[in-house]
Scaffold this motif. Structure first.
Motif, PDB file in Angstrom:
ATOM      1  N   THR A 113       6.227  -9.368  -0.632  1.00 16.00           N
ATOM      2  CA  THR A 113       5.835 -10.781  -0.657  1.00 16.00           C
ATOM      3  C   THR A 113       5.116 -11.147   0.629  1.00 16.00           C
ATOM      4  N   THR A 114       4.442 -12.292   0.592  1.00 14.60           N
ATOM      5  CA  THR A 114       3.714 -12.768   1.757  1.00 14.60           C
ATOM      6  C   THR A 114       3.823 -14.281   1.837  1.00 14.60           C
ATOM      7  N   GLY A 115       3.734 -14.800   3.050  1.00 13.24           N
ATOM      8  CA  GLY A 115       3.754 -16.249   3.240  1.00 13.24           C
ATOM      9  C   GLY A 115       5.139 -16.850   3.074  1.00 13.24           C
ATOM     10  N   VAL A 116       5.251 -18.130   3.418  1.00 16.45           N
ATOM     11  CA  VAL A 116       6.553 -18.801   3.344  1.00 16.45           C
ATOM     12  C   VAL A 116       6.997 -19.014   1.902  1.00 16.45           C
ATOM     13  N   SER A 117       6.058 -18.976   0.953  1.00 14.54           N
ATOM     14  CA  SER A 117       6.416 -19.170  -0.458  1.00 14.54           C
ATOM     15  C   SER A 117       6.998 -17.907  -1.077  1.00 14.54           C
ATOM     16  N   GLY A 118       6.798 -16.762  -0.409  1.00 12.86           N
ATOM     17  CA  GLY A 118       7.349 -15.503  -0.903  1.00 12.86           C
ATOM     18  C   GLY A 118       6.704 -14.999  -2.173  1.00 12.86           C
ATOM     19  N   ARG A 119       5.424 -15.295  -2.371  1.00 10.34           N
ATOM     20  CA  ARG A 119       4.735 -14.829  -3.565  1.00 10.34           C
ATOM     21  C   ARG A 119       4.370 -13.350  -3.430  1.00 10.34           C
ATOM     22  N   PRO A 120       4.339 -12.610  -4.559  1.00 11.39           N
ATOM     23  CA  PRO A 120       3.973 -11.194  -4.488  1.00 11.39           C
ATOM     24  C   PRO A 120       2.568 -10.994  -3.931  1.00 11.39           C
ATOM     25  N   ILE A 121       2.416  -9.958  -3.112  1.00 13.58           N
ATOM     26  CA  ILE A 121       1.081  -9.563  -2.673  1.00 13.58           C
ATOM     27  C   ILE A 121       0.350  -9.012  -3.884  1.00 13.58           C
ATOM     28  N   SER A 122      -0.793  -9.591  -4.187  1.00 14.76           N
ATOM     29  CA  SER A 122      -1.533  -9.161  -5.373  1.00 14.76           C
ATOM     30  C   SER A 122      -3.027  -9.359  -5.152  1.00 14.76           C
ATOM     31  N   SER A 123      -3.803  -8.547  -5.833  1.00 15.61           N
ATOM     32  CA  SER A 123      -5.257  -8.580  -5.743  1.00 15.61           C
ATOM     33  C   SER A 123      -5.771  -7.433  -6.583  1.00 15.61           C
ATOM     34  N   VAL A 124      -7.016  -7.506  -6.995  1.00 16.61           N
ATOM     35  CA  VAL A 124      -7.633  -6.330  -7.595  1.00 16.61           C
ATOM     36  C   VAL A 124      -7.668  -5.203  -6.559  1.00 16.61           C
ATOM     37  N   HIS A 125      -7.783  -5.592  -5.286  1.00 25.36           N
ATOM     38  CA  HIS A 125      -7.789  -4.634  -4.179  1.00 25.36           C
ATOM     39  C   HIS A 125      -6.438  -4.705  -3.458  1.00 25.36           C
ATOM     40  N   VAL A 126      -5.365  -4.524  -4.226  1.00 31.17           N
ATOM     41  CA  VAL A 126      -4.025  -4.741  -3.688  1.00 31.17           C
ATOM     42  C   VAL A 126      -3.661  -3.734  -2.598  1.00 31.17           C
ATOM     43  N   GLY A 127      -4.201  -2.526  -2.646  1.00 26.58           N
ATOM     44  CA  GLY A 127      -3.944  -1.555  -1.586  1.00 26.58           C
ATOM     45  C   GLY A 127      -4.409  -2.071  -0.239  1.00 26.58           C
ATOM     46  N   HIS A 128      -5.616  -2.644  -0.210  1.00 24.93           N
ATOM     47  CA  HIS A 128      -6.145  -3.228   1.022  1.00 24.93           C
ATOM     48  C   HIS A 128      -5.289  -4.405   1.471  1.00 24.93           C
ATOM     49  N   ALA A 129      -4.863  -5.239   0.517  1.00 21.69           N
ATOM     50  CA  ALA A 129      -4.025  -6.391   0.861  1.00 21.69           C
ATOM     51  C   ALA A 129      -2.701  -5.930   1.469  1.00 21.69           C
ATOM     52  N   VAL A 186      -1.918  -3.030   3.146  1.00 25.94           N
ATOM     53  CA  VAL A 186      -2.006  -2.440   4.479  1.00 25.94           C
ATOM     54  C   VAL A 186      -2.468  -3.478   5.505  1.00 25.94           C
ATOM     55  N   SER A 187      -3.255  -4.449   5.073  1.00 26.53           N
ATOM     56  CA  SER A 187      -3.744  -5.481   5.989  1.00 26.53           C
ATOM     57  C   SER A 187      -2.657  -6.491   6.347  1.00 26.53           C
ATOM     58  N   LYS A 188      -1.814  -6.823   5.386  1.00 27.25           N
ATOM     59  CA  LYS A 188      -0.777  -7.837   5.617  1.00 27.25           C
ATOM     60  C   LYS A 188       0.496  -7.258   6.221  1.00 27.25           C
ATOM     61  N   LEU A 189       0.819  -6.017   5.884  1.00 29.57           N
ATOM     62  CA  LEU A 189       2.095  -5.441   6.311  1.00 29.57           C
ATOM     63  C   LEU A 189       1.965  -4.557   7.554  1.00 29.57           C
ATOM     64  N   HIS A 190       0.757  -4.075   7.828  1.00 28.48           N
ATOM     65  CA  HIS A 190       0.482  -3.278   9.037  1.00 28.48           C
ATOM     66  C   HIS A 190       1.333  -2.005   9.112  1.00 28.48           C
ATOM     67  N   CYS A 191       1.590  -1.441   7.953  1.00 29.76           N
ATOM     68  CA  CYS A 191       2.314  -0.171   7.886  1.00 29.76           C
ATOM     69  C   CYS A 191       1.909   0.508   6.587  1.00 29.76           C
ATOM     70  N   SER A 192       2.291   1.745   6.428  1.00 28.60           N
ATOM     71  CA  SER A 192       2.071   2.412   5.151  1.00 28.60           C
ATOM     72  C   SER A 192       3.058   1.846   4.141  1.00 28.60           C
ATOM     73  N   ALA A 193       2.525   1.329   3.022  1.00 30.45           N
ATOM     74  CA  ALA A 193       3.365   0.629   2.049  1.00 30.45           C
ATOM     75  C   ALA A 193       2.906   0.940   0.637  1.00 30.45           C
ATOM     76  N   VAL A 194       3.882   1.082  -0.267  1.00 30.32           N
ATOM     77  CA  VAL A 194       3.614   1.406  -1.666  1.00 30.32           C
ATOM     78  C   VAL A 194       4.405   0.444  -2.543  1.00 30.32           C
ATOM     79  N   GLN A 195       3.729  -0.133  -3.540  1.00 28.53           N
ATOM     80  CA  GLN A 195       4.427  -1.000  -4.483  1.00 28.53           C
ATOM     81  C   GLN A 195       3.964  -0.737  -5.902  1.00 28.53           C
TER      82      GLN A 195
END
Length: 259
Positions: free
Chosen positions: A157-173, A175-184
């Motif tokens: 999730t991201t932001g104070v609302s806790g919404r799922p990180i999502s995008s057509v380019h979700v991989g970029h979203a 790594v850019s938001k979490l600043h670590c290697s992440a898989v969902q």
């Protein structure tokens, strides 16, 4: 060390589980040391709030949902068990991967049902799905587990609302938001992006697609399912710093023998 990622399999009583047998056979051949399922192994259509009260909802039963996911796991582990039985007879080393499960929103339908209808508390639970019995180490929904400095969750999730990180380019979203290697999982998209930290360490964001039945189609996803990617992902040669020597995306079609 190799790690296999299985995205959202959605075992459902209306669809056969043959794909799980094929995946078990593929795993015996590849023998990854770690296997992680990103959640939604169980679909749980009887507890869906999306189309409750509609004609399509008629006939759904919790018992059938549970039987579908247990059958899926039996089929998944059968080739591994057969392989190990043969190894035991020959007195050679058995294959015992470490198994992880990050519970998804479809499993969480059980918790939401007991929360909204307290009389169900104690009558149904996630334990009915027998994940721990089959050997999965389970991480609660919306929580994460870190393996070799790669963080996994059904979704982040991201932001104070806790919404799922999502995008057509979700991989970029990711790594850019979490600043670590992440898989969902969750989105059923396959998307992968790379970045470098200031110290030069490579990190990545990955959306793991899904492993649902090729004919799976429910009311909640009819306008998005054409975007889905079905298969599994192998990370090879993990370095302990959140990166790998190679990444392979293997389609469900190939696993099922059609590619």
């Amino acid at each position: 060390m190799n790690l296999l990622i299985i995205g959202d399999p959605h075992a459902h009583p209306d669809y056969d589980n043959d794909r799980f047998t094929a995946l078990g056979e593929y795993i015996v051949k590849e023998q990854p040391e770690h296997i992680i399922c990103l959640g939604d192994m169980a679909d749980m259509p009887s507890l869906s709030s999306y189309d409750r009260g509609t004609r399509g909802f008629e006939g759904r039963r919790y018992k059938n949902d549970v039987e579908a996911v247990i059958d899926a796991q039996e089929k998944f582990f059968a080739p591994i068990k057969k392989h190990n039985d043969n190894r035991k007879k020959n007195k050679t080393k058995q294959y015992k991967p470490k198994l992880y499960m990050t519970l998804g929103n479809h499993e969480d339908r059980i918790n939401r049902a007991t929360n909204s209808s307290p009389e169900l508390d104690g009558a149904i639970s996630i334990n009915d799905l027998q994940y721990k019995k089959f050997g999965w180490k389970c991480t609660p929904f919306k929580r994460s587990v870190t393996i070799k400095n790669i963080t996994f969750s059904h979704y982040f999730t991201t932001g104070v609302s806790g919404r799922p990180i999502s995008s057509v380019h979700v991989g970029h979203a990711l790594v850019s938001k979490l600043h670590c290697s992440a898989v969902q999982g969750h989105s059923h998209l396959y998307n992968h992006a790379e970045q470098s930290r200031p110290d030069g360490q490579k990190i990545f964001g990955l959306s793991g697609g899904c492993y649902s039945h090729p004919n799976y189609s429910e009311n909640w996803c009819k306008d998005t399912e054409h975007q889905w990617w079905r298969g599994v992902i192998m990370l090879e040669g993990l370095d302990g710093e959140g990166y790998y020597d190679a990444i392979r995306a293997i389609t469900q079609r190939k696993i099922m023998g059609g590619g």
